[in-house]
Design an enzyme around this catalytic site. Structure first.
Site, PDB file in Angstrom:
ATOM      1  N   GLU A 227     -17.300  13.520  -3.789  1.00 25.13           N
ATOM      2  CA  GLU A 227     -17.040  12.510  -4.833  1.00 25.13           C
ATOM      3  C   GLU A 227     -15.862  11.643  -4.407  1.00 25.13           C
ATOM      4  O   GLU A 227     -14.852  12.171  -3.967  1.00 25.13           O
ATOM      5  CB  GLU A 227     -16.666  13.208  -6.156  1.00 25.13           C
ATOM      6  CG  GLU A 227     -17.712  14.163  -6.680  1.00 25.13           C
ATOM      7  CD  GLU A 227     -17.135  15.144  -7.710  1.00 25.13           C
ATOM      8  OE1 GLU A 227     -15.942  15.017  -8.063  1.00 25.13           O
ATOM      9  OE2 GLU A 227     -17.871  16.040  -8.135  1.00 25.13           O
TER      10      GLU A 227
ATOM     11  N   LYS B 136     -12.493   9.920  -4.454  1.00 27.87           N
ATOM     12  CA  LYS B 136     -11.299  10.337  -5.186  1.00 27.87           C
ATOM     13  C   LYS B 136     -10.614   9.096  -5.737  1.00 27.87           C
ATOM     14  O   LYS B 136     -10.063   8.287  -4.994  1.00 27.87           O
ATOM     15  CB  LYS B 136     -10.351  11.094  -4.263  1.00 27.87           C
ATOM     16  CG  LYS B 136      -9.135  11.651  -4.982  1.00 27.87           C
ATOM     17  CD  LYS B 136      -8.340  12.559  -4.055  1.00 27.87           C
ATOM     18  CE  LYS B 136      -7.255  13.310  -4.802  1.00 27.87           C
ATOM     19  NZ  LYS B 136      -6.239  12.447  -5.381  1.00 27.87           N
TER      20      LYS B 136
ATOM     21  N   TYR C 131     -15.762  14.714 -13.861  1.00 32.15           N
ATOM     22  CA  TYR C 131     -16.067  15.370 -12.594  1.00 32.15           C
ATOM     23  C   TYR C 131     -15.784  16.867 -12.521  1.00 32.15           C
ATOM     24  O   TYR C 131     -16.005  17.482 -11.481  1.00 32.15           O
ATOM     25  CB  TYR C 131     -15.350  14.678 -11.445  1.00 32.15           C
ATOM     26  CG  TYR C 131     -13.842  14.557 -11.618  1.00 32.15           C
ATOM     27  CD1 TYR C 131     -13.039  15.679 -11.760  1.00 32.15           C
ATOM     28  CD2 TYR C 131     -13.227  13.306 -11.617  1.00 32.15           C
ATOM     29  CE1 TYR C 131     -11.670  15.579 -11.910  1.00 32.15           C
ATOM     30  CE2 TYR C 131     -11.858  13.183 -11.758  1.00 32.15           C
ATOM     31  CZ  TYR C 131     -11.082  14.328 -11.908  1.00 32.15           C
ATOM     32  OH  TYR C 131      -9.738  14.222 -12.065  1.00 32.15           O
TER      33      TYR C 131
ATOM     34  N   LYS D 131      -8.150  12.765   2.457  1.00 35.97           N
ATOM     35  CA  LYS D 131      -7.560  11.456   2.166  1.00 35.97           C
ATOM     36  C   LYS D 131      -7.826  10.473   3.296  1.00 35.97           C
ATOM     37  O   LYS D 131      -7.897  10.839   4.461  1.00 35.97           O
ATOM     38  CB  LYS D 131      -6.037  11.605   2.011  1.00 35.97           C
ATOM     39  CG  LYS D 131      -5.592  12.473   0.849  1.00 35.97           C
ATOM     40  CD  LYS D 131      -5.513  11.655  -0.418  1.00 35.97           C
ATOM     41  CE  LYS D 131      -4.692  12.319  -1.494  1.00 35.97           C
ATOM     42  NZ  LYS D 131      -3.268  12.092  -1.381  1.00 35.97           N
TER      43      LYS D 131
ATOM     44  N   CYS E 218      19.691 -20.507  19.954  1.00 34.69           N
ATOM     45  CA  CYS E 218      20.471 -21.497  20.697  1.00 34.69           C
ATOM     46  C   CYS E 218      21.699 -21.988  19.955  1.00 34.69           C
ATOM     47  O   CYS E 218      22.507 -22.718  20.525  1.00 34.69           O
ATOM     48  CB  CYS E 218      19.587 -22.687  21.075  1.00 34.69           C
ATOM     49  SG  CYS E 218      19.160 -23.731  19.674  1.00 34.69           S
TER      50      CYS E 218
ATOM     51  N   CYS F  27      14.715 -24.888  13.740  1.00 34.56           N
ATOM     52  CA  CYS F  27      15.787 -25.169  14.684  1.00 34.56           C
ATOM     53  C   CYS F  27      15.659 -26.631  15.096  1.00 34.56           C
ATOM     54  O   CYS F  27      14.565 -27.112  15.383  1.00 34.56           O
ATOM     55  CB  CYS F  27      15.628 -24.270  15.902  1.00 34.56           C
ATOM     56  SG  CYS F  27      16.615 -24.794  17.304  1.00 34.56           S
TER      57      CYS F  27
HETATM   58  S1  IVH Z   1     -11.256  17.840  -9.069  1.00 35.57           S
HETATM   59  C1  IVH Z   1      -9.336  21.942  -9.442  1.00 35.57           C
HETATM   60  N1  IVH Z   1     -12.481  15.606  -8.580  1.00 35.57           N
HETATM   61  O1  IVH Z   1      -7.213  14.195  -7.778  1.00 35.57           O
HETATM   62  C2  IVH Z   1      -9.878  20.586  -9.101  1.00 35.57           C
HETATM   63  N2  IVH Z   1     -10.149  15.551  -8.846  1.00 35.57           N
HETATM   64  O2  IVH Z   1      -5.317  15.784  -6.208  1.00 35.57           O
HETATM   65  C3  IVH Z   1      -9.301  19.523  -9.901  1.00 35.57           C
HETATM   66  N3  IVH Z   1      -9.189  13.295  -8.690  1.00 35.57           N
HETATM   67  O3  IVH Z   1      -5.666  15.900 -10.383  1.00 35.57           O
HETATM   68  C4  IVH Z   1      -9.605  18.151  -9.542  1.00 35.57           C
HETATM   69  N4  IVH Z   1     -11.070  12.246  -8.340  1.00 35.57           N
HETATM   70  O4  IVH Z   1      -6.445  13.478 -10.801  1.00 35.57           O
HETATM   71  C5  IVH Z   1     -11.316  16.201  -8.802  1.00 35.57           C
HETATM   72  N5  IVH Z   1     -13.730  13.686  -8.164  1.00 35.57           N
HETATM   73  C6  IVH Z   1     -12.554  14.277  -8.392  1.00 35.57           C
HETATM   74  C7  IVH Z   1     -11.351  13.542  -8.450  1.00 35.57           C
HETATM   75  C8  IVH Z   1     -10.172  14.220  -8.676  1.00 35.57           C
HETATM   76  C9  IVH Z   1      -9.766  12.115  -8.493  1.00 35.57           C
HETATM   77  C10 IVH Z   1      -7.739  13.485  -8.864  1.00 35.57           C
HETATM   78  C11 IVH Z   1      -7.382  14.262 -10.088  1.00 35.57           C
HETATM   79  C12 IVH Z   1      -6.689  15.493  -9.582  1.00 35.57           C
HETATM   80  C13 IVH Z   1      -6.201  15.031  -8.255  1.00 35.57           C
HETATM   81  C14 IVH Z   1      -6.018  16.178  -7.325  1.00 35.57           C
END
Ligand code: IVH
Length: 687
Positions: free
Chosen positions: A123, A125, A234, A322, A419, A434
C-alpha cells in the site's frame, strides 16, 4: 555526520549518546506530533532513531527506561479529551533499500521457521496522520489520533465532519471494531488551503501532513468542517469477531463497509515482486494527487501476522520501504557569491554535507539577493534542503528555532568577489552584475570570445576554442593581449594542431584588425545593452574615440549635461545611458580601454546623415528656453546632423536658435548679422 561509529563507542560514550538521543528524539516527537511543526526532515529523524537502536543493540544493558524505542509519537497535550486505544497504535520499521527489505523478509521467515516465499499486500504510504475509528454495531462512536500509541486525542466531533468517513458501516459488522487509517490532504487542496490561509493572514502550513494534522486537531469543529480532509482506511485494531483471514480480504471488507481504500494497493504473490512495485510507485509518485513517502508491505496472512506479533513499537509483519528522502536539514556554513560568465552575481550556499535522496549535497543555489532576504537565510542557519530529480538542490526554508543567537542578516556585496569592481543592480532587475567586464577573471573568456566575434573585431582563426586554449596558457588577461599574440607566433607554430602557416595566418588576421571602425570597437567592449546598433548610434553621435571617451567619463556624473545628452540620443535613452555610465565609472574598465586603444587605430565614424544635411559643418548656438526639446537633446540632434554646437556667439557662428526669454546672445547675433531662427523654424530645418 561527525558521529562516532557505533562499533567504536566506549560504554561511557554509548550511555551519554543514548541520553542525548532520548532527549533529541523526544524533542522532535513533540515538534512533529504535538506542535505540527517539525524541525528536521523525516530522514534525519529516522537516522536518529536508527542510531539509537544500533547503540541499544550493541549495549543492551544501557537501554533506558525512557528509550525512544519503547514509545512512539507525541503525548496528547491539548484541549482534547484523552482516549485509550483498545489495541495500541503502533508504528512501522523502515527499509531504505532492497537489501533492507530482503533482510526484513528473511527475519520474518526465520521467525516463522519457513522457507517458502511470503505473500504481501503493498500500500502506498501516505504522509498524513493516523487515526483510530471505533464502530459499535456498525455506528461510528469514537475516533482518536494516535497520540503516544496508547492514548490519543478524542477528535470524534471533528471526524464526524468528514465526508469520506462512514457514519454507519454498510452491511453486517462486528459488535465492536477499531478501524485505522490515514487522514490526509491532497496536494491541490493543500495549495488552495494555504492560499486561503495566507489571504486571511493565518498560519500557512509547511506541508500537507502538517496541514492535515492541524486541521483535524481544531478545538473549533467548524474550522475542521471547512477543511478538505480525506481518508484512506488500511488497518485494524480491536475487533469482537474476526473479519477476514487475509489483509487483502480485510481491505475488501473495508471497501464494502463504505471506506475508501487506496486503489493502488496490490496483493503481491511473492516478496520478489516488491522491488518492481516499489519502482512503479516511485515513478508514479510525482503524478499522484497526494504525497507518499514510500510503500508499506504487510504480510497478507493474518494468521502469520498474529504469530509474528510485535517488537518494540513496530510489528514484525510489516515494513515501510521508504523512497530516498529528497529533503534534509543541514547547516549553512557560508554564502559564497559566484560570478557567472556574463557578470551575474549568484549566491551559492556552502553546506555541511548531507545526504539528500541518496546524493551527498554540499552546495545549493540561493537564486538571488531577494530570495535570500525573503527567506532570511543567514550564515550558521539550519536549513531545509530539497533535491528534486536532476535539478540543483535548493534551500526551501530556515529552521529559525535552531538559529544561532549572534546571527546577522546576510548583506549582499556591492563589489564583485572575482575582481573587486563595483556590482550594480539596475532598478526593476533581480540580478546584480559585476561592471568590470573587461577585467573580471570570471568573465574574461566570454568577453574575449565576444571581442573577436564577427560583428566585433572579426579576427579570423580566433574562435572559442583557441581563446580558451591561449587563456589557459596565461597569455590573455585582457583584450589588449590579443594584439600581442603575434609576438608569440613562433611558439604558437609549435603547438599541437598548429603549424607555421596557421600561426602566420593568425598573426596576419590579428594585425589586420589593428585598425578598427569606432562602432565595432564600442560593440566589442561588450557593455551590457550595447549591441551593434547602439554601438553605431554612439559612434555616429560622438564621432571619435577620444570624444566618446571624454563624454562618457563626464556622463558618469548623474545629472551632468553629458549624461542628459547621452540619454537623449534617439535609441539610447536613460537606461542604456546608465549602463554606459556604470561601465565608465569603473576605473579598471577605463584602464583596460586605454591599454587596448594604445594598440589600435580607431577610425572616426562618418555620420551618415550629416553628409547631406542642411546644417552639416555649421556652427550653431542655442539661446533662451527651448519648449519642445531639452538643450542636450537639441545639441545631440544638431551634432548628429554634422553641426558643431557652441556656447557663445561670434562672427564664426552660422545659426543662433532663439528660444523664449532669450537675452544678450540673441542681441549679439543681430548685431553681428548672424542668422537667427525660432525653435519652430529650427525644427523644420532639421526634421
Ligand atoms: S499500517 C501496525 N498502513 O505510517 C501498523 N500505516 O510509520 C500500523 N501509514 O502510523 C500502520 N500509510 O500513519 C499503515 N497503508 C498504511 C499506511 C500507514 C501511511 C502511516 C501511519 C503509521 C505510519 C507508520
Amino acid at each position: 555526520m561527525n558521529e562516532t561509529l557505533v562499533d567504536a563507542l566506549t560504554e561511557a560514550e554509548a550511555a551519554a549518546e543514548l541520553a542525548r538521543l532520548a532527549r533529541e528524539i523526544t524533542h522532535h516527537d513533540k515538534a512533529y506530533h504535538t506542535l505540527d511543526t517539525p524541525e528536521i526532515s523525516d530522514a534525519e529523524y529516522d537516522a536518529l532513531r536508527r542510531r539509537n537502536a544500533a547503540i541499544e543493540a550493541r549495549f543492551p544493558a544501557l537501554i533506558r527506561a525512557d528509550s525512544p524505542s519503547n514509545r512512539i509519537g507525541g503525548a496528547p497535550e491539548s484541549g482534547f479529551a484523552k482516549l485509550r486505544h483498545r489495541v495500541p497504535m503502533l508504528s512501522l520499521d523502515n527499509a531504505f533499500d532492497a537489501a533492507e527489505f530482503v533482510e526484513f523478509c528473511a527475519r520474518a521467515k526465520r521467525f516463522l521457521g519457513r522457507t517458502e516465499p511470503l505473500t504481501f499486500v503493498a500500500e502506498p504510504k501516505i504522509d498524513g496522520l493516523s487515526i483510530s475509528l471505533t464502530y459499535e454495531h456498525g455506528h461510528f462512536v469514537r475516533g482518536a489520533t494516535r497520540g503516544d500509541g496508547t492514548e490519543g486525542e478524542d477528535v470524534t466531533t471533528n471526524l464526524r465532519t468528514m465526508k469520506s468517513l462512514p457514519q454507519r458501516l454498510s452491511g453486517p459488522a462486528p459488535a465492536l471494531i477499531e478501524i485505522r487509517g490515514e487522514v490526509f490532504i491532497t496536494k491541490a487542496d493543500f495549495l488552495a488551503l494555504n492560499q486561503a490561509q495566507a489571504l486571511a493572514g493565518s498560519k500557512v502550513f509547511a506541508n500537507p501532513r502538517n496541514a492535515a494534522a492541524g486541521s483535524l486537531r481544531q478545538l473549533d469543529v467548524s474550522v475542521t468542517a471547512g477543511r478538505p480532509l480525506s481518508l484512506f482506511a488500511y488497518a485494524q485494531g480491536e475487533s469482537t469477531e474476526p473479519v477476514a483471514n487475509t489483509h487483502w480480504d480485510y481491505l475488501l471488507r473495508l471497501r464494502d463497509w463504505g471506506f475508501e481504500v487506496n486503489p493502488l494497493s496490490r496483493r503481491l504473490g511473492n516478496e520478489a515482486d516488491a522491488e518492481a512495485f516499489q519502482n512503479e510507485m516511485a515513478l508514479a509518485r510525482s503524478g499522484l494527487g497526494y504525497d507518499i513517502d514510500g510503500v508499506v508491505y504487510k504480510i497478507d496472512d493474518l494468521g502469520l501476522q498474529r504469530r509474528l506479533g510485535f517488537v518494540g513499537r513496530a510489528p514484525r509483519w510489516a515494513i515501510a520501504w521508504k523512497f530516498p528522502a529528497e529533503q534534509a536539514t543541514t547547516v549553512l556554513r557560508e554564502i559564497r557569491i559566484q560570478v557567472g560568465r556574463t557578470g551575474a552575481l549568484t549566491p551559492v550556499a556552502e553546506l555541511e554535507p548531507v545526504n539528500v535522496g541518496g546524493v551527498l549535497v554540499a552546495r545549493a543555489t540561493l537564486h538571488n539577493e531577494d530570495e535570500i532576504a525573503r527567506k532570511d537565510v543567514r550564515v550558521g542557519d539550519t536549513v531545509v534542503l530539497q533535491r528534486a530529480g536532476d535539478v540543483i538542490p535548493q534551500i526551501v526554508s530556515v529552521v529559525t528555532e535552531r538559529r544561532p543567537a549572534h546571527s546577522v542578516p546576510f548583506v549582499f556585496p556591492d563589489t564583485c568577489p572575482a575582481c573587486g569592481s563595483h556590482a550594480v543592480r539596475p532598478p526593476g532587475e533581480v540580478v546584480r552584475r559585476c561592471t568590470g567586464g573587461l577585467t573580471c577573471p570570471a568573465q574574461r573568456v566570454e568577453r574575449l570570445i565576444h571581442f573577436v566575434s564577427r560583428p566585433a573585431f572579426d579576427i579570423d582563426g580566433l574562435g572559442e576554442k583557441t581563446i580558451q586554449e591561449f587563456y589557459n596558457e596565461g597569455w590573455l588577461h585582457g583584450p589588449a593581449d590579443l594584439f600581442r599574440l603575434p609576438q608569440r607566433e613562433a611558439e604558437i607554430a609549435t603547438r599541437e594542431g598548429w603549424g607555421r602557416v596557421s600561426a602566420r595566418n593568425l598573426s596576419r588576421a590579428i594585425t589586420a584588425r589593428r585598425t578598427v571602425p569606432l562602432d565595432r570597437f564600442i560593440f566589442a567592449l561588450g557593455i551590457r545593452r550595447i549591441g551593434e546598433s547602439n554601438a553605431k548610434l554612439l559612434a555616429r553621435h560622438y564621432g571619435s574615440f577620444a570624444n566618446w571617451r571624454t563624454q562618457m567619463l563626464a556622463a558618469t556624473t548623474v545629472g551632468s549635461d553629458e549624461r542628459l545628452e547621452l540619454g537623449s540620443i534617439t535609441g539610447i535613452g536613460p537606461t542604456i545611458a546608465e549602463e554606459l555610465a556604470d561601465f565608465f565609472a569603473e576605473r579598471r574598465n577605463v584602464d583596460t580601454l586605454d591599454e587596448l586603444a594604445a594598440e589600435l587605430t580607431i577610425q572616426d565614424a562618418v555620420a551618415a546623415e550629416a553628409a547631406d544635411s542642411p546644417i552639416a559643418g555649421k556652427t550653431v548656438v542655442f539661446t533662451g528656453t527651448l519648449e519642445t526639446m531639452t538643450r542636450p537633446e537639441a545639441k545631440a540632434r544638431a551634432e548628429a546632423l554634422g553641426a558643431k554646437v557652441t556656447d557663445s556667439v561670434s562672427k564664426k557662428t552660422d545659426i543662433v536658435v532663439v528660444g523664449a526669454d532669450a537675452g544678450s546672445k540673441a542681441r549679439k547675433a543681430t548685431e553681428l548679422g548672424v542668422r537667427t531662427m525660432t525653435e519652430a523654424e529650427w525644427r523644420d530645418l532639421v526634421a
